[in-house]
Design a protein around this motif. Structure first.
Motif, PDB file in Angstrom:
ATOM      1  N   THR A  53      27.756  86.035  60.989  1.00  0.00           N
ATOM      2  CA  THR A  53      27.650  84.959  59.990  1.00  0.00           C
ATOM      3  C   THR A  53      26.195  84.512  59.784  1.00  0.00           C
ATOM      4  O   THR A  53      25.939  83.659  58.944  1.00  0.00           O
ATOM      5  CB  THR A  53      28.468  83.722  60.447  1.00  0.00           C
ATOM      6  OG1 THR A  53      27.993  83.343  61.752  1.00  0.00           O
ATOM      7  CG2 THR A  53      29.949  84.021  60.527  1.00  0.00           C
ATOM      8  N   ARG A 106      24.600  82.585  61.563  1.00  0.00           N
ATOM      9  CA  ARG A 106      24.529  81.158  61.883  1.00  0.00           C
ATOM     10  C   ARG A 106      24.237  80.996  63.356  1.00  0.00           C
ATOM     11  O   ARG A 106      24.261  81.955  64.117  1.00  0.00           O
ATOM     12  CB  ARG A 106      25.899  80.505  61.602  1.00  0.00           C
ATOM     13  CG  ARG A 106      26.280  80.515  60.153  1.00  0.00           C
ATOM     14  CD  ARG A 106      26.120  79.092  59.599  1.00  0.00           C
ATOM     15  NE  ARG A 106      26.748  78.958  58.314  1.00  0.00           N
ATOM     16  CZ  ARG A 106      28.042  78.678  58.146  1.00  0.00           C
ATOM     17  NH1 ARG A 106      28.826  78.529  59.194  1.00  0.00           N
ATOM     18  NH2 ARG A 106      28.536  78.545  56.950  1.00  0.00           N
ATOM     19  N   SER A 107      24.002  79.741  63.790  1.00  0.00           N
ATOM     20  CA  SER A 107      23.723  79.514  65.206  1.00  0.00           C
ATOM     21  C   SER A 107      25.000  79.780  66.012  1.00  0.00           C
ATOM     22  O   SER A 107      26.109  79.485  65.549  1.00  0.00           O
ATOM     23  CB  SER A 107      23.249  78.083  65.428  1.00  0.00           C
ATOM     24  OG  SER A 107      24.351  77.256  65.680  1.00  0.00           O
ATOM     25  N   GLY A 113      27.436  76.812  66.404  1.00  0.00           N
ATOM     26  CA  GLY A 113      28.345  76.462  65.314  1.00  0.00           C
ATOM     27  C   GLY A 113      29.658  77.228  65.454  1.00  0.00           C
ATOM     28  O   GLY A 113      30.756  76.645  65.403  1.00  0.00           O
TER      29      GLY A 113
END
Ligand code: SF4
Ligand SMILES: [Zn+2]
Ligand SMILES: [Zn+2]
Length: 307
Positions: free
Chosen positions: A125, A127-128, A131
């Motif tokens: 994703t 993302r971090s 998350g």
């Protein structure tokens, strides 16, 4: 420094209470703080079935221990995040505690049970990891409790955690999150009740509790924690607390007493607008919930990587 209660030698001083405690009175203090949190916020009613979200760290193992000491019959649930040795070791601590105390530990593994890991989800994703991790924990703990007849999920969020989350929410004026930031989130269609009985105890107190009770826990920090915003907020709050002991609890409890109710309606409107996920039935604003979307993306990326 002397114990505030018996005047014997203190093993810990707690500056925000301006008090030291010997071993026995410190353990009494921890139990009393949890008992007060349970009582003040009506967290657990007679007959409620409770599952503790166990990570193998100090907070969740201390919480499990404290709830049992206070007479609650609670089981644990460990969620394997697939973060290499860190996850394996954490599971080892959770299992060892459960075995030593004769308690029931359920285990769910993101990798083998749900087809993806936190690192795979983060890379799929962009993302971090935190998350994807937070979303997975919220989803799995709630769904597991709901599907296995538990009324309540208890989590080990302590005073430092809650103050850091509050600071983050205030900095961005996240009104929906502020409305949901409370030691108890009531049950709603698709959601079991969530409680945070450690909200009156700090991180340092939880580490001391485990040491004094001979509870071994994961002391390493998660290797994915680097981008975690809350660590920065904790540092800021620790600097304030150093200069002015009691700031953290004044910030959090002042919010709960004087400001939280102003945001509650935003959170309840958001909850009322939720429907059921087409895939898993969990509450969601869209057709498919964020967890199922994450699972789909992360597991298909993992399968592609293996080919
Ligand atoms: S640091 Fe981030 S990835 Fe690691 S356990 Fe915490 S939330 Fe999950
Ligand atoms: Zn004492
Ligand atoms: Zn879903």
């Amino acid at each position: 420094m002397k114990c505030r209660v018996c005047r014997g030698p203190a093993v810990i001083d707690i500056r925000r209470h301006n008090a030291g405690f010997c071993r026995d009175h410190f353990l009494v203090h921890c139990r009393e703080q949890v008992r007060r949190a349970l009582h003040d916020h009506h967290m657990i009613e007679e007959g409620d079935r409770v599952v503790v979200a166990v990570s193998g760290g100090k907070d969740s193992l201390a919480l499990w221990d404290l709830l049992a000491e206070l007479g609650h019959d609670v089981d644990g649930l460990y969620l394997g995040l697939g973060i290499d040795e860190y996850s394996d070791e954490s599971l080892g601590y959770a299992r060892a505690y459960a075995a030593a105390h004769g308690r029931k530990l359920h285990e769910v593994d993101l990798g083998s049970d749900l087809g993806f890991t936190v690192p795979a989800a983060a890379s799929a994703t962009h993302r971090s990891p935190c998350g994807a991790c937070g979303l997975s924990k919220r989803h799995v703990f709630n769904a597991f409790a709901r599907d296995h007849g538990y009324d309540i999920v208890a989590t080990g969020h302590n005073l430092d955690d809650e103050a850091a989350v509050l600071l983050g929410n205030v900095l961005r004026w996240e009104t929906g999150y502020l409305g949901r930031q409370h030691p108890v989130l009531p049950a709603a269609p698709g959601f079991v009740r969530k409680v945070k009985p450690l909200v009156r105890l700090g991180e340092r107190e939880m580490a001391a509790y485990c040491v004094l009770q001979s509870i071994d826990y994961q002391v390493e920090e998660c290797p994915m924690a680097e981008g975690n915003r809350h660590l920065g907020y904790k540092e800021v709050l620790n600097a304030l607390e150093d200069r002015s002991p009691g700031s953290k609890s004044a910030f959090l409890f002042g919010f709960l007493e004087r400001a939280h109710s102003r945001f509650e309606s935003v959170a309840s409107e958001e909850r009322e607008a939720l429907g059921a996920c087409r895939e898993c039935g969990s509450p969601t604003t869209g057709e498919v919930c964020a967890f199922c979307r994450l699972q789909e993306r992360a597991s298909s990326a993992s399968t592609r990587d293996e080919e």
